[in-house]
Design a protein around this motif. Structure first.
Motif, PDB file in Angstrom:
ATOM      1  N   PRO A   1      12.967  -9.339  -8.043  1.00  0.00           N
ATOM      2  CA  PRO A   1      12.848 -10.040  -6.759  1.00  0.00           C
ATOM      3  C   PRO A   1      13.024  -9.083  -5.581  1.00  0.00           C
ATOM      4  CG  PRO A   1      14.192 -11.302  -8.264  1.00  0.00           C
ATOM      5  CD  PRO A   1      13.944  -9.984  -8.930  1.00  0.00           C
ATOM      6  N   GLY A   2      12.087  -9.138  -4.657  1.00  0.00           N
ATOM      7  CA  GLY A   2      12.178  -8.311  -3.464  1.00  0.00           C
ATOM      8  C   GLY A   2      11.813  -6.854  -3.658  1.00  0.00           C
ATOM      9  N   LYS A   3      11.345  -6.503  -4.862  1.00  0.00           N
ATOM     10  CA  LYS A   3      10.992  -5.111  -5.150  1.00  0.00           C
ATOM     11  C   LYS A   3       9.548  -5.005  -5.579  1.00  0.00           C
ATOM     12  CE  LYS A   3      15.627  -3.571  -6.454  1.00  0.00           C
ATOM     13  NZ  LYS A   3      16.433  -2.856  -7.483  1.00  0.00           N
ATOM     14  N   GLU A   4       9.036  -3.786  -5.510  1.00  0.00           N
ATOM     15  CA  GLU A   4       7.672  -3.558  -5.947  1.00  0.00           C
ATOM     16  C   GLU A   4       7.614  -3.506  -7.475  1.00  0.00           C
ATOM     17  OE1 GLU A   4       5.994  -0.994  -2.119  1.00  0.00           O
ATOM     18  OE2 GLU A   4       6.062  -0.090  -4.120  1.00  0.00           O
ATOM     19  N   ARG A   5       6.439  -3.786  -7.991  1.00  0.00           N
ATOM     20  CA  ARG A   5       6.247  -3.696  -9.428  1.00  0.00           C
ATOM     21  C   ARG A   5       6.368  -2.236  -9.848  1.00  0.00           C
ATOM     22  NH1 ARG A   5       0.853  -6.342 -11.138  1.00  0.00           N
ATOM     23  NH2 ARG A   5       0.021  -4.472 -10.132  1.00  0.00           N
ATOM     24  N   GLU A   6       7.023  -2.007 -10.989  1.00  0.00           N
ATOM     25  CA  GLU A   6       7.218  -0.642 -11.457  1.00  0.00           C
ATOM     26  C   GLU A   6       6.833  -0.500 -12.926  1.00  0.00           C
ATOM     27  OE1 GLU A   6      11.337   0.404 -11.067  1.00  0.00           O
ATOM     28  OE2 GLU A   6      11.993  -0.996 -12.616  1.00  0.00           O
ATOM     29  N   PHE A   7       6.438   0.710 -13.262  1.00  0.00           N
ATOM     30  CA  PHE A   7       6.069   1.050 -14.626  1.00  0.00           C
ATOM     31  C   PHE A   7       7.314   1.086 -15.503  1.00  0.00           C
ATOM     32  CE2 PHE A   7       4.039   3.215 -18.076  1.00  0.00           C
ATOM     33  CZ  PHE A   7       4.942   4.168 -18.495  1.00  0.00           C
ATOM     34  N   VAL A   8       7.176   0.630 -16.752  1.00  0.00           N
ATOM     35  CA  VAL A   8       8.279   0.668 -17.699  1.00  0.00           C
ATOM     36  C   VAL A   8       7.943   1.555 -18.899  1.00  0.00           C
ATOM     37  CG1 VAL A   8       9.716  -0.694 -19.269  1.00  0.00           C
ATOM     38  CG2 VAL A   8       9.085  -1.629 -17.028  1.00  0.00           C
ATOM     39  N   ALA A   9       6.825   1.285 -19.536  1.00  0.00           N
ATOM     40  CA  ALA A   9       6.458   2.039 -20.735  1.00  0.00           C
ATOM     41  C   ALA A   9       4.978   1.856 -21.015  1.00  0.00           C
ATOM     42  CB  ALA A   9       7.270   1.570 -21.942  1.00  0.00           C
ATOM     43  N   ARG A  10       4.404   2.797 -21.782  1.00  0.00           N
ATOM     44  CA  ARG A  10       3.009   2.652 -22.173  1.00  0.00           C
ATOM     45  C   ARG A  10       2.828   3.234 -23.572  1.00  0.00           C
ATOM     46  NH1 ARG A  10       0.763   7.461 -18.355  1.00  0.00           N
ATOM     47  NH2 ARG A  10       0.758   9.131 -19.913  1.00  0.00           N
ATOM     48  N   ILE A  11       1.762   2.811 -24.231  1.00  0.00           N
ATOM     49  CA  ILE A  11       1.443   3.303 -25.566  1.00  0.00           C
ATOM     50  C   ILE A  11      -0.060   3.500 -25.675  1.00  0.00           C
ATOM     51  CG2 ILE A  11       1.334   0.954 -26.536  1.00  0.00           C
ATOM     52  CD1 ILE A  11       2.596   2.212 -29.114  1.00  0.00           C
TER      53      ILE A  11
ATOM     54  N   VAL B   1      -5.213   2.055 -23.735  1.00  0.00           N
ATOM     55  CA  VAL B   1      -3.780   2.124 -23.502  1.00  0.00           C
ATOM     56  C   VAL B   1      -3.261   0.768 -23.068  1.00  0.00           C
ATOM     57  CG1 VAL B   1      -4.139   2.895 -21.132  1.00  0.00           C
ATOM     58  CG2 VAL B   1      -1.945   3.356 -22.244  1.00  0.00           C
ATOM     59  N   MET B   2      -2.037   0.474 -23.497  1.00  0.00           N
ATOM     60  CA  MET B   2      -1.366  -0.737 -23.036  1.00  0.00           C
ATOM     61  C   MET B   2       0.011  -0.360 -22.515  1.00  0.00           C
ATOM     62  SD  MET B   2      -2.536  -3.664 -25.735  1.00  0.00           S
ATOM     63  CE  MET B   2      -1.869  -4.985 -24.725  1.00  0.00           C
ATOM     64  N   GLY B   3       0.441  -1.116 -21.526  1.00  0.00           N
ATOM     65  CA  GLY B   3       1.709  -0.797 -20.914  1.00  0.00           C
ATOM     66  C   GLY B   3       2.501  -2.022 -20.523  1.00  0.00           C
ATOM     67  N   TRP B   4       3.747  -1.778 -20.191  1.00  0.00           N
ATOM     68  CA  TRP B   4       4.636  -2.813 -19.665  1.00  0.00           C
ATOM     69  C   TRP B   4       5.091  -2.395 -18.269  1.00  0.00           C
ATOM     70  CZ3 TRP B   4       5.444  -7.508 -21.753  1.00  0.00           C
ATOM     71  CH2 TRP B   4       5.148  -7.686 -23.106  1.00  0.00           C
ATOM     72  N   PHE B   5       5.068  -3.355 -17.370  1.00  0.00           N
ATOM     73  CA  PHE B   5       5.553  -3.183 -16.015  1.00  0.00           C
ATOM     74  C   PHE B   5       6.563  -4.294 -15.735  1.00  0.00           C
ATOM     75  CE2 PHE B   5       2.523  -0.083 -14.163  1.00  0.00           C
ATOM     76  CZ  PHE B   5       1.625  -0.006 -15.215  1.00  0.00           C
ATOM     77  N   ARG B   6       7.320  -4.132 -14.661  1.00  0.00           N
ATOM     78  CA  ARG B   6       8.246  -5.198 -14.278  1.00  0.00           C
ATOM     79  C   ARG B   6       8.372  -5.253 -12.761  1.00  0.00           C
ATOM     80  NH1 ARG B   6      13.920  -2.518 -16.538  1.00  0.00           N
ATOM     81  NH2 ARG B   6      14.157  -0.924 -14.907  1.00  0.00           N
ATOM     82  N   GLN B   7       8.712  -6.451 -12.305  1.00  0.00           N
ATOM     83  CA  GLN B   7       8.906  -6.648 -10.879  1.00  0.00           C
ATOM     84  C   GLN B   7      10.137  -7.502 -10.660  1.00  0.00           C
ATOM     85  OE1 GLN B   7       5.554  -8.253  -8.697  1.00  0.00           O
ATOM     86  NE2 GLN B   7       6.335  -7.397  -6.790  1.00  0.00           N
TER      87      GLN B   7
ATOM     88  N   ALA C   1       0.010  -4.960 -19.504  1.00  0.00           N
ATOM     89  CA  ALA C   1      -1.232  -4.518 -18.885  1.00  0.00           C
ATOM     90  C   ALA C   1      -2.017  -3.648 -19.854  1.00  0.00           C
ATOM     91  CB  ALA C   1      -0.939  -3.744 -17.605  1.00  0.00           C
ATOM     92  N   ALA C   2      -3.319  -3.574 -19.615  1.00  0.00           N
ATOM     93  CA  ALA C   2      -4.181  -2.757 -20.465  1.00  0.00           C
ATOM     94  C   ALA C   2      -5.209  -2.035 -19.615  1.00  0.00           C
ATOM     95  CB  ALA C   2      -4.876  -3.636 -21.508  1.00  0.00           C
ATOM     96  N   ASP C   3      -5.625  -0.866 -20.099  1.00  0.00           N
ATOM     97  CA  ASP C   3      -6.631  -0.101 -19.376  1.00  0.00           C
ATOM     98  C   ASP C   3      -7.649   0.468 -20.342  1.00  0.00           C
ATOM     99  OD1 ASP C   3      -6.628   2.673 -17.029  1.00  0.00           O
ATOM    100  OD2 ASP C   3      -7.798   0.828 -17.066  1.00  0.00           O
ATOM    101  N   LYS C   4      -8.844   0.722 -19.818  1.00  0.00           N
ATOM    102  CA  LYS C   4      -9.940   1.259 -20.623  1.00  0.00           C
ATOM    103  C   LYS C   4     -10.083   2.761 -20.469  1.00  0.00           C
ATOM    104  CE  LYS C   4     -12.882  -1.473 -18.621  1.00  0.00           C
ATOM    105  NZ  LYS C   4     -14.156  -2.165 -18.284  1.00  0.00           N
ATOM    106  N   SER C   5      -9.235   3.378 -19.672  1.00  0.00           N
ATOM    107  CA  SER C   5      -9.343   4.810 -19.437  1.00  0.00           C
ATOM    108  C   SER C   5      -8.083   5.519 -19.913  1.00  0.00           C
ATOM    109  CB  SER C   5      -9.562   5.079 -17.943  1.00  0.00           C
ATOM    110  OG  SER C   5      -8.462   4.618 -17.185  1.00  0.00           O
ATOM    111  N   TRP C   6      -8.252   6.803 -20.222  1.00  0.00           N
ATOM    112  CA  TRP C   6      -7.115   7.650 -20.595  1.00  0.00           C
ATOM    113  C   TRP C   6      -7.272   9.007 -19.915  1.00  0.00           C
ATOM    114  CZ3 TRP C   6      -2.478   6.967 -22.412  1.00  0.00           C
ATOM    115  CH2 TRP C   6      -1.720   8.092 -22.707  1.00  0.00           C
ATOM    116  N   PRO C   7      -6.227   9.482 -19.231  1.00  0.00           N
ATOM    117  CA  PRO C   7      -4.986   8.742 -18.995  1.00  0.00           C
ATOM    118  C   PRO C   7      -5.223   7.549 -18.075  1.00  0.00           C
ATOM    119  CG  PRO C   7      -5.029  10.736 -17.681  1.00  0.00           C
ATOM    120  CD  PRO C   7      -6.221  10.803 -18.600  1.00  0.00           C
ATOM    121  N   PRO C   8      -4.351   6.565 -18.133  1.00  0.00           N
ATOM    122  CA  PRO C   8      -4.566   5.369 -17.319  1.00  0.00           C
ATOM    123  C   PRO C   8      -4.419   5.670 -15.838  1.00  0.00           C
ATOM    124  CG  PRO C   8      -2.405   5.299 -18.345  1.00  0.00           C
ATOM    125  CD  PRO C   8      -3.122   6.475 -18.942  1.00  0.00           C
ATOM    126  N   ILE C   9      -5.319   5.140 -15.048  1.00  0.00           N
ATOM    127  CA  ILE C   9      -5.263   5.300 -13.599  1.00  0.00           C
ATOM    128  C   ILE C   9      -4.884   3.976 -12.959  1.00  0.00           C
ATOM    129  CG2 ILE C   9      -6.592   5.889 -11.544  1.00  0.00           C
ATOM    130  CD1 ILE C   9      -8.327   7.676 -13.358  1.00  0.00           C
TER     131      ILE C   9
END
Length: 120
Positions: free
Chosen positions: A41-51, A33-39, A97-105
């Motif tokens: 200024p002054g905020k925590e990183r958050e999930f945007v999308a994954r495929i 799985v690959m995903g997009w996150f965003r951060q 970002a990328a992960d080797k597991s599904w669902p991504p943890i």
């Protein structure tokens, strides 16, 4: 190891569009799985999308549904994030970002990030 390199960020006016790219190299066969996150200024990183790499199934953060589209090109080992109708609140550093597991943890591989700035 998997290396991720993002590109495509920049400055755009509200209502405009940008397409981010993330090229993967190395042991890409291990990626599920690959995903997009965003951060912002002054905020925590958050999930945007994954495929999911195998079948292209997608999942989005509610606030970007209908405006952002994540897609992949298996032959190029590249994932894209098409961002339309951009809003000032979309301003952030966007990370691939990328992960080797599904669902991504926990996404284990990360790019360096690309800045997206949306002016009002």
């Amino acid at each position: 190891q998997v290396q991720l390199v993002e590109s495509g960020g920049g400055l755009v006016q509200a209502g405009g569009s940008l397409r981010l790219s993330c090229a993967a190299s190395g042991r890409t066969s291990s990626v599920l799985v690959m995903g997009w996150f965003r951060q912002a200024p002054g905020k925590e990183r958050e999930f945007v999308a994954r495929i999911k790499w195998s079948n292209g199934s997608t999942y989005y953060k509610d606030s970007v549904k209908g405006r952002f589209t994540i897609s992949r090109d298996n032959a190029k080992n590249t994932v894209y994030l098409q961002m339309n109708s951009l809003k000032p609140e979309d301003t952030a550093v966007y990370y691939c970002a990328a992960d080797k597991s599904w669902p991504p943890i926990t996404y284990v591989y990360w790019g360096q990030g690309t800045q997206v700035t949306v002016s009002s």
